[in-house]
Design a protein around this motif. Structure first.
Motif, PDB file in Angstrom:
ATOM      1  N   ASN A  23       0.828  -1.204   0.000  1.00 59.84           N
ATOM      2  CA  ASN A  23       0.000   0.000   0.000  1.00 59.84           C
ATOM      3  C   ASN A  23       0.867   1.260   0.000  1.00 59.84           C
ATOM      4  OD1 ASN A  23      -2.548   1.434   0.199  1.00 59.84           O
ATOM      5  ND2 ASN A  23      -1.921   1.913   2.293  1.00 59.84           N
ATOM      6  N   ARG A  24       1.885   1.274   0.828  1.00 64.36           N
ATOM      7  CA  ARG A  24       2.782   2.434   0.886  1.00 64.36           C
ATOM      8  C   ARG A  24       3.493   2.634  -0.455  1.00 64.36           C
ATOM      9  NH1 ARG A  24       5.875   3.753   6.226  1.00 64.36           N
ATOM     10  NH2 ARG A  24       3.793   4.537   6.619  1.00 64.36           N
ATOM     11  N   PHE A  25       3.959   1.538  -1.056  1.00 72.63           N
ATOM     12  CA  PHE A  25       4.616   1.638  -2.356  1.00 72.63           C
ATOM     13  C   PHE A  25       3.640   2.109  -3.426  1.00 72.63           C
ATOM     14  CE2 PHE A  25       5.828  -0.120  -6.488  1.00 72.63           C
ATOM     15  CZ  PHE A  25       7.022   0.560  -6.670  1.00 72.63           C
ATOM     16  N   ASP A  26       2.415   1.593  -3.398  1.00 73.06           N
ATOM     17  CA  ASP A  26       1.403   1.993  -4.382  1.00 73.06           C
ATOM     18  C   ASP A  26       1.125   3.493  -4.309  1.00 73.06           C
ATOM     19  OD1 ASP A  26       1.184  -0.602  -5.307  1.00 73.06           O
ATOM     20  OD2 ASP A  26      -0.669  -1.032  -4.202  1.00 73.06           O
ATOM     21  N   ILE A  27       1.048   4.032  -3.103  1.00 71.92           N
ATOM     22  CA  ILE A  27       0.821   5.473  -2.961  1.00 71.92           C
ATOM     23  C   ILE A  27       1.979   6.241  -3.584  1.00 71.92           C
ATOM     24  CG2 ILE A  27       0.664   7.382  -1.309  1.00 71.92           C
ATOM     25  CD1 ILE A  27      -0.820   5.362   0.563  1.00 71.92           C
ATOM     26  N   PHE A  28       3.208   5.851  -3.249  1.00 67.83           N
ATOM     27  CA  PHE A  28       4.404   6.497  -3.806  1.00 67.83           C
ATOM     28  C   PHE A  28       4.379   6.441  -5.336  1.00 67.83           C
ATOM     29  CE2 PHE A  28       8.852   5.888  -5.280  1.00 67.83           C
ATOM     30  CZ  PHE A  28       9.366   7.141  -4.953  1.00 67.83           C
ATOM     31  N   GLN A  29       4.174   5.246  -5.874  1.00 72.41           N
ATOM     32  CA  GLN A  29       4.162   5.039  -7.322  1.00 72.41           C
ATOM     33  C   GLN A  29       3.056   5.846  -8.001  1.00 72.41           C
ATOM     34  OE1 GLN A  29       4.396   1.055  -9.725  1.00 72.41           O
ATOM     35  NE2 GLN A  29       2.349   1.228  -8.853  1.00 72.41           N
ATOM     36  N   MET A  58       3.596  11.906   0.640  1.00 69.25           N
ATOM     37  CA  MET A  58       2.200  11.476   0.545  1.00 69.25           C
ATOM     38  C   MET A  58       2.028  10.028   1.031  1.00 69.25           C
ATOM     39  SD  MET A  58       0.513  14.080  -0.397  1.00 69.25           S
ATOM     40  CE  MET A  58      -1.061  13.354  -0.811  1.00 69.25           C
ATOM     41  N   ALA A  59       3.088   9.220   0.907  1.00 68.91           N
ATOM     42  CA  ALA A  59       3.024   7.813   1.314  1.00 68.91           C
ATOM     43  C   ALA A  59       3.193   7.639   2.823  1.00 68.91           C
ATOM     44  CB  ALA A  59       4.074   6.999   0.561  1.00 68.91           C
ATOM     45  N   GLY A  60       3.500   8.706   3.532  1.00 65.49           N
ATOM     46  CA  GLY A  60       3.628   8.618   4.988  1.00 65.49           C
ATOM     47  C   GLY A  60       5.071   8.726   5.434  1.00 65.49           C
ATOM     48  N   ASP A  61       5.378   8.079   6.530  1.00 62.80           N
ATOM     49  CA  ASP A  61       6.708   8.137   7.140  1.00 62.80           C
ATOM     50  C   ASP A  61       7.660   7.204   6.398  1.00 62.80           C
ATOM     51  OD1 ASP A  61       8.842   8.560   8.836  1.00 62.80           O
ATOM     52  OD2 ASP A  61       8.094   7.180  10.372  1.00 62.80           O
ATOM     53  N   THR A  62       8.218   7.685   5.288  1.00 62.56           N
ATOM     54  CA  THR A  62       9.047   6.829   4.436  1.00 62.56           C
ATOM     55  C   THR A  62      10.540   7.076   4.577  1.00 62.56           C
ATOM     56  OG1 THR A  62       8.916   8.380   2.594  1.00 62.56           O
ATOM     57  CG2 THR A  62       7.252   6.618   2.674  1.00 62.56           C
ATOM     58  N   ASN A  63      10.923   8.116   5.295  1.00 59.90           N
ATOM     59  CA  ASN A  63      12.343   8.445   5.474  1.00 59.90           C
ATOM     60  C   ASN A  63      13.069   8.550   4.127  1.00 59.90           C
ATOM     61  OD1 ASN A  63      14.610   9.073   7.060  1.00 59.90           O
ATOM     62  ND2 ASN A  63      15.309   6.948   7.004  1.00 59.90           N
ATOM     63  N   ARG A  77      11.490   4.031   2.909  1.00 61.29           N
ATOM     64  CA  ARG A  77      11.216   2.929   3.824  1.00 61.29           C
ATOM     65  C   ARG A  77       9.749   2.544   3.668  1.00 61.29           C
ATOM     66  NH1 ARG A  77      12.699   4.918   9.144  1.00 61.29           N
ATOM     67  NH2 ARG A  77      10.788   6.119   8.947  1.00 61.29           N
ATOM     68  N   LEU A  78       9.521   1.283   3.378  1.00 58.85           N
ATOM     69  CA  LEU A  78       8.156   0.769   3.280  1.00 58.85           C
ATOM     70  C   LEU A  78       7.694   0.191   4.615  1.00 58.85           C
ATOM     71  CD1 LEU A  78       8.367  -0.974  -0.218  1.00 58.85           C
ATOM     72  CD2 LEU A  78       7.596   1.345   0.324  1.00 58.85           C
ATOM     73  N   MET A  82      12.866   2.780 -10.893  1.00 57.77           N
ATOM     74  CA  MET A  82      12.942   1.851  -9.775  1.00 57.77           C
ATOM     75  C   MET A  82      14.091   0.876  -9.989  1.00 57.77           C
ATOM     76  SD  MET A  82      10.765   2.718  -7.528  1.00 57.77           S
ATOM     77  CE  MET A  82      11.203   1.339  -6.467  1.00 57.77           C
ATOM     78  N   SER A  83      14.793   0.589  -8.896  1.00 58.46           N
ATOM     79  CA  SER A  83      15.905  -0.350  -8.919  1.00 58.46           C
ATOM     80  C   SER A  83      15.519  -1.650  -8.211  1.00 58.46           C
ATOM     81  CB  SER A  83      17.119   0.280  -8.255  1.00 58.46           C
ATOM     82  OG  SER A  83      18.166  -0.645  -8.134  1.00 58.46           O
ATOM     83  N   GLN A  84      15.104  -1.520  -6.959  1.00 52.59           N
ATOM     84  CA  GLN A  84      14.783  -2.707  -6.159  1.00 52.59           C
ATOM     85  C   GLN A  84      13.662  -2.396  -5.185  1.00 52.59           C
ATOM     86  OE1 GLN A  84      18.139  -4.884  -4.398  1.00 52.59           O
ATOM     87  NE2 GLN A  84      17.047  -4.825  -2.460  1.00 52.59           N
ATOM     88  N   ILE A  85      12.844  -3.384  -4.961  1.00 50.60           N
ATOM     89  CA  ILE A  85      11.811  -3.276  -3.940  1.00 50.60           C
ATOM     90  C   ILE A  85      11.879  -4.525  -3.072  1.00 50.60           C
ATOM     91  CG2 ILE A  85       9.990  -4.243  -5.378  1.00 50.60           C
ATOM     92  CD1 ILE A  85       8.062  -2.258  -4.003  1.00 50.60           C
ATOM     93  N   GLY A  86      11.870  -4.291  -1.771  1.00 50.16           N
ATOM     94  CA  GLY A  86      12.001  -5.399  -0.821  1.00 50.16           C
ATOM     95  C   GLY A  86      13.411  -5.446  -0.281  1.00 50.16           C
ATOM     96  N   GLY A  87      13.571  -6.137   0.815  1.00 45.97           N
ATOM     97  CA  GLY A  87      14.883  -6.219   1.443  1.00 45.97           C
ATOM     98  C   GLY A  87      15.245  -4.913   2.123  1.00 45.97           C
TER      99      GLY A  87
END
Length: 116
Positions: free
Chosen positions: A48-54, A70-75, A89-90, A109-114
């Motif tokens: 959900n956080r990633f979807d908002i960002f995207q 807009m996605a929240g506390d993402t640092n 940060r997700l 985008m490079s990487q998502i996850g980890g």
């Protein structure tokens, strides 16, 4: 006369939001995830956080900093030792990393996850 003014105002606001995008920049930012690497699986909250960002970038033309807010506390931060690589940060353990091309207003985008 009042109706005509209101109509012109609405038309101007629609035009300006389309032309300038969310962040007031001259051209809308674009989002490229064609080479994105997935590491693990996202939880619903992370997705959900990633979807908002995207969507803020892809649909509204927001710059990545505004999209992250807009996605929240993402640092939102630039990765140390890089020219144009950033992360958000997700969750406590999961990050999304991407490259920012300010000149062409493209987020790749490079990487998502980890965790980087």
């Amino acid at each position: 006369m009042k109706e005509k003014f209101l109509l012109l105002l609405v038309l101007f606001l629609v035009w300006s939001s389309t032309f300038f995008g969310f962040s007031g920049e001259a051209f809308a930012w674009t989002f490229d995830k064609s080479r994105m690497e997935f590491v693990g699986q996202l939880t619903n909250a992370e997705q959900n956080r990633f979807d908002i960002f995207q969507n803020e970038i892809q649909n509204d033309g927001a710059n990545p900093r505004d999209a992250a807010q807009m996605a929240g506390d993402t640092n939102y931060r630039k990765l140390q030792g890089t020219q144009n690589q950033f992360e958000i940060r997700l969750s406590q353990a999961t990050r999304a990393t991407f490259f920012v091309d300010d000149a062409n207003q493209v987020v790749t985008m490079s990487q998502i996850g980890g965790h980087t």
